[in-house]
Design a protein around this motif. Structure first.
Motif, short mmCIF file in Angstrom:
data_model
loop_
_atom_site.label_atom_id
_atom_site.label_comp_id
_atom_site.label_asym_id
_atom_site.label_seq_id
_atom_site.Cartn_x
_atom_site.Cartn_y
_atom_site.Cartn_z
N LEU A 162 21.21 -62.72 -116.05
CA LEU A 162 21.13 -64.17 -115.95
C LEU A 162 22.45 -64.77 -115.48
N ALA A 163 23.56 -64.26 -116.01
CA ALA A 163 24.88 -64.74 -115.58
C ALA A 163 25.10 -64.41 -114.10
N GLY A 164 24.68 -63.23 -113.69
CA GLY A 164 24.83 -62.85 -112.29
C GLY A 164 24.03 -63.74 -111.36
N VAL A 165 22.80 -63.99 -111.71
CA VAL A 165 21.96 -64.86 -110.87
C VAL A 165 22.54 -66.27 -110.83
N ALA A 166 23.01 -66.77 -111.96
CA ALA A 166 23.59 -68.11 -112.00
C ALA A 166 24.83 -68.20 -111.11
N LEU A 167 25.71 -67.21 -111.20
CA LEU A 167 26.91 -67.23 -110.37
C LEU A 167 26.57 -67.13 -108.88
N ILE A 168 25.61 -66.28 -108.55
CA ILE A 168 25.20 -66.15 -107.14
C ILE A 168 24.66 -67.47 -106.62
N LEU A 169 23.79 -68.11 -107.40
CA LEU A 169 23.20 -69.37 -106.95
C LEU A 169 24.23 -70.49 -106.86
N ALA B 86 28.33 -58.29 -109.10
CA ALA B 86 28.88 -57.27 -110.00
C ALA B 86 28.16 -57.31 -111.35
N PHE B 87 27.90 -58.50 -111.87
CA PHE B 87 27.15 -58.63 -113.13
C PHE B 87 25.74 -58.06 -112.96
N PHE B 88 25.12 -58.35 -111.84
CA PHE B 88 23.75 -57.88 -111.60
C PHE B 88 23.70 -56.36 -111.53
N VAL B 89 24.66 -55.76 -110.84
CA VAL B 89 24.72 -54.30 -110.75
C VAL B 89 25.02 -53.69 -112.12
N ALA B 90 25.90 -54.34 -112.90
CA ALA B 90 26.21 -53.85 -114.24
C ALA B 90 24.96 -53.87 -115.13
N ALA B 91 24.16 -54.92 -115.01
CA ALA B 91 22.92 -54.99 -115.80
C ALA B 91 21.96 -53.89 -115.40
#
Length: 89
Positions: A28-35, A68-73
């Motif tokens: 969720l943090a990754g998607v939020a940062l990307i958007l 990076a967050f998305f890949v970590a997840a």
């Protein structure tokens, strides 16, 4: 914990829900940062916002951190899946 029951549809649904929960905050943090980063970049390109060099650098950094967050997840979920099936957590 025992091995997941993948023979029944209820067991598969339960295990799928368990896997979705692993790493959810990172996803969720990754998607939020990307958007947010992409939204700022697009807004400066179509002249909705005044382009600011520092802001654009921060936006690209946010997009990179989001990925990076998305890949970590994804890594966490894969590791959990492997351990769960091997050891029967």
């Amino acid at each position: 914990m025992s091995l997941p029951d993948l023979e029944t549809s209820e067991g598969r649904a339960t295990y799928r829900a368990e896997l979705k929960a692993v790493g959810r905050p990172f996803r969720l943090a990754g998607v939020a940062l990307i958007l947010l980063g992409a939204g700022y970049i697009v807004a400066t390109r179509v002249d909705w916002l005044v382009p600011n060099q520092a802001g654009i650098v921060v936006a690209y950094a946010a997009v990179a951190a989001g990925w990076a967050f998305f890949v970590a997840a994804t890594f966490l979920r894969t590791r959990h899946h492997r351990r769960r099936l091997k050891e029967g957590l």
